[in-house]
Design a protein around this motif. Sequence first.
Motif, PDB file in Angstrom:
ATOM      1  N   GLN A   1       0.849  -1.192   0.000  1.00 51.00           N
ATOM      2  CA  GLN A   1       0.000   0.000   0.000  1.00 51.00           C
ATOM      3  C   GLN A   1       0.882   1.239   0.000  1.00 51.00           C
ATOM      4  O   GLN A   1       1.898   1.292   0.693  1.00 51.00           O
ATOM      5  N   VAL A   2       0.481   2.235  -0.776  1.00 53.23           N
ATOM      6  CA  VAL A   2       1.218   3.481  -0.872  1.00 53.23           C
ATOM      7  C   VAL A   2       0.585   4.505   0.063  1.00 53.23           C
ATOM      8  O   VAL A   2      -0.630   4.699   0.032  1.00 53.23           O
ATOM      9  N   GLN A   3       1.383   5.139   0.879  1.00 55.17           N
ATOM     10  CA  GLN A   3       0.870   6.210   1.742  1.00 55.17           C
ATOM     11  C   GLN A   3       0.908   7.529   0.983  1.00 55.17           C
ATOM     12  O   GLN A   3       1.916   7.871   0.356  1.00 55.17           O
ATOM     13  N   LEU A   4      -0.181   8.262   1.067  1.00 56.27           N
ATOM     14  CA  LEU A   4      -0.299   9.542   0.385  1.00 56.27           C
ATOM     15  C   LEU A   4      -0.501  10.639   1.423  1.00 56.27           C
ATOM     16  O   LEU A   4      -1.339  10.499   2.321  1.00 56.27           O
ATOM     17  N   VAL A   5       0.253  11.714   1.284  1.00 54.81           N
ATOM     18  CA  VAL A   5       0.166  12.804   2.248  1.00 54.81           C
ATOM     19  C   VAL A   5      -0.071  14.116   1.501  1.00 54.81           C
ATOM     20  O   VAL A   5       0.783  14.550   0.717  1.00 54.81           O
ATOM     21  N   GLU A   6      -1.239  14.724   1.779  1.00 60.17           N
ATOM     22  CA  GLU A   6      -1.553  16.013   1.191  1.00 60.17           C
ATOM     23  C   GLU A   6      -1.106  17.139   2.104  1.00 60.17           C
ATOM     24  O   GLU A   6      -0.974  16.958   3.313  1.00 60.17           O
ATOM     25  N   SER A   7      -0.900  18.297   1.509  1.00 59.06           N
ATOM     26  CA  SER A   7      -0.609  19.504   2.279  1.00 59.06           C
ATOM     27  C   SER A   7      -1.056  20.704   1.457  1.00 59.06           C
ATOM     28  O   SER A   7      -1.599  20.540   0.354  1.00 59.06           O
ATOM     29  N   GLY A   8      -0.845  21.896   2.002  1.00 60.17           N
ATOM     30  CA  GLY A   8      -1.113  23.106   1.235  1.00 60.17           C
ATOM     31  C   GLY A   8      -2.479  23.718   1.438  1.00 60.17           C
ATOM     32  O   GLY A   8      -2.760  24.790   0.898  1.00 60.17           O
ATOM     33  N   GLY A   9      -3.343  23.041   2.216  1.00 66.29           N
ATOM     34  CA  GLY A   9      -4.669  23.593   2.448  1.00 66.29           C
ATOM     35  C   GLY A   9      -4.619  24.799   3.367  1.00 66.29           C
ATOM     36  O   GLY A   9      -3.585  25.124   3.959  1.00 66.29           O
ATOM     37  N   GLY A  10      -5.747  25.479   3.484  1.00 66.21           N
ATOM     38  CA  GLY A  10      -5.826  26.639   4.350  1.00 66.21           C
ATOM     39  C   GLY A  10      -6.980  27.525   3.966  1.00 66.21           C
ATOM     40  O   GLY A  10      -7.880  27.110   3.231  1.00 66.21           O
ATOM     41  N   LEU A  11      -6.929  28.757   4.473  1.00 61.04           N
ATOM     42  CA  LEU A  11      -7.973  29.743   4.201  1.00 61.04           C
ATOM     43  C   LEU A  11      -7.472  30.699   3.129  1.00 61.04           C
ATOM     44  O   LEU A  11      -6.397  31.302   3.291  1.00 61.04           O
ATOM     45  N   VAL A  12      -8.231  30.828   2.061  1.00 62.49           N
ATOM     46  CA  VAL A  12      -7.872  31.744   0.993  1.00 62.49           C
ATOM     47  C   VAL A  12      -9.096  32.549   0.590  1.00 62.49           C
ATOM     48  O   VAL A  12     -10.227  32.118   0.811  1.00 62.49           O
ATOM     49  N   GLN A  13      -8.846  33.684  -0.015  1.00 58.94           N
ATOM     50  CA  GLN A  13      -9.950  34.483  -0.543  1.00 58.94           C
ATOM     51  C   GLN A  13     -10.284  34.003  -1.955  1.00 58.94           C
ATOM     52  O   GLN A  13      -9.415  33.504  -2.685  1.00 58.94           O
ATOM     53  N   ALA A  14     -11.513  34.162  -2.312  1.00 56.58           N
ATOM     54  CA  ALA A  14     -11.947  33.783  -3.650  1.00 56.58           C
ATOM     55  C   ALA A  14     -11.067  34.479  -4.689  1.00 56.58           C
ATOM     56  O   ALA A  14     -10.814  35.685  -4.595  1.00 56.58           O
ATOM     57  N   GLY A  15     -10.603  33.679  -5.651  1.00 58.37           N
ATOM     58  CA  GLY A  15      -9.753  34.212  -6.700  1.00 58.37           C
ATOM     59  C   GLY A  15      -8.268  34.112  -6.430  1.00 58.37           C
ATOM     60  O   GLY A  15      -7.457  34.220  -7.356  1.00 58.37           O
ATOM     61  N   ASP A  16      -7.891  33.904  -5.175  1.00 55.36           N
ATOM     62  CA  ASP A  16      -6.462  33.778  -4.852  1.00 55.36           C
ATOM     63  C   ASP A  16      -6.003  32.349  -5.126  1.00 55.36           C
ATOM     64  O   ASP A  16      -6.638  31.404  -4.666  1.00 55.36           O
ATOM     65  N   PRO A  17      -4.895  32.178  -5.821  1.00 51.27           N
ATOM     66  CA  PRO A  17      -4.448  30.828  -6.174  1.00 51.27           C
ATOM     67  C   PRO A  17      -3.942  30.040  -4.975  1.00 51.27           C
ATOM     68  O   PRO A  17      -3.453  30.604  -3.985  1.00 51.27           O
ATOM     69  N   LEU A  18      -4.053  28.731  -5.097  1.00 52.37           N
ATOM     70  CA  LEU A  18      -3.613  27.822  -4.046  1.00 52.37           C
ATOM     71  C   LEU A  18      -3.145  26.532  -4.728  1.00 52.37           C
ATOM     72  O   LEU A  18      -3.785  26.075  -5.671  1.00 52.37           O
ATOM     73  N   SER A 110      -7.110   2.617  -4.600  1.00 52.68           N
ATOM     74  CA  SER A 110      -6.863   1.768  -3.441  1.00 52.68           C
ATOM     75  C   SER A 110      -6.225   2.534  -2.282  1.00 52.68           C
ATOM     76  O   SER A 110      -6.253   2.063  -1.140  1.00 52.68           O
ATOM     77  N   ASP A 111      -5.640   3.669  -2.567  1.00 51.72           N
ATOM     78  CA  ASP A 111      -4.904   4.419  -1.547  1.00 51.72           C
ATOM     79  C   ASP A 111      -5.471   5.827  -1.442  1.00 51.72           C
ATOM     80  O   ASP A 111      -5.736   6.479  -2.461  1.00 51.72           O
ATOM     81  N   TRP A 112      -5.602   6.296  -0.196  1.00 51.82           N
ATOM     82  CA  TRP A 112      -6.170   7.619   0.060  1.00 51.82           C
ATOM     83  C   TRP A 112      -5.334   8.359   1.099  1.00 51.82           C
ATOM     84  O   TRP A 112      -4.839   7.751   2.054  1.00 51.82           O
ATOM     85  N   GLY A 113      -5.209   9.654   0.891  1.00 49.95           N
ATOM     86  CA  GLY A 113      -4.570  10.487   1.891  1.00 49.95           C
ATOM     87  C   GLY A 113      -5.545  10.844   2.999  1.00 49.95           C
ATOM     88  O   GLY A 113      -6.721  10.473   2.954  1.00 49.95           O
ATOM     89  N   GLN A 114      -5.043  11.589   3.980  1.00 52.98           N
ATOM     90  CA  GLN A 114      -5.871  11.938   5.129  1.00 52.98           C
ATOM     91  C   GLN A 114      -6.726  13.173   4.863  1.00 52.98           C
ATOM     92  O   GLN A 114      -7.644  13.467   5.627  1.00 52.98           O
ATOM     93  N   GLY A 115      -6.425  13.884   3.813  1.00 53.19           N
ATOM     94  CA  GLY A 115      -7.201  15.064   3.442  1.00 53.19           C
ATOM     95  C   GLY A 115      -6.591  16.348   3.952  1.00 53.19           C
ATOM     96  O   GLY A 115      -5.906  16.370   4.984  1.00 53.19           O
ATOM     97  N   THR A 116      -6.854  17.424   3.237  1.00 50.65           N
ATOM     98  CA  THR A 116      -6.417  18.749   3.660  1.00 50.65           C
ATOM     99  C   THR A 116      -7.578  19.717   3.441  1.00 50.65           C
ATOM    100  O   THR A 116      -8.221  19.704   2.391  1.00 50.65           O
TER     101      THR A 116
END
Length: 122
Positions: A1-18, A110-116
């Motif tokens: 099984q492959v472990q997947l780790v997401e990052s980069g989430g947060g609070l942004v204003q509409a239109g601001d890139p992420l 088959s593999d899922w990250g924990q979510g961001t």
Amino acid sequence: QVQLVESGGGLVQAGDPLRLPCVASSRTFSGYTMGWFRQAPGKEREFVASFLYGGDTTLYDDSVKGRFTISQDSTKNTVYLQMTDPKTEDTAVYYCAGGLGGGSDDNMYSDWGQGTQVTVSS
């Protein structure tokens, strides 16, 4: 099984890139395909974007087409979701997924990250 780790989430204003990166913890095998899903409060998990069949062909949900871009760096075992023009309705927990085939059917993964969490404010 492959472990997947997401990052980069947060609070942004509409239109601001992420940009959301997802790193696979181990070397993936030929044909391994990654994608992104999301789940908003009170809603079912839904497809966002993916590659197809281990290649460079991409697939997007209509709701994000033209605004989001999925890309990958195989040297880093990383897939990215670039959110160029996020809207308030894009607020959700974003999940990275991996498996054979890719596409919009979450049964193909088959593999899922924990979510961001991504929250887009107006």
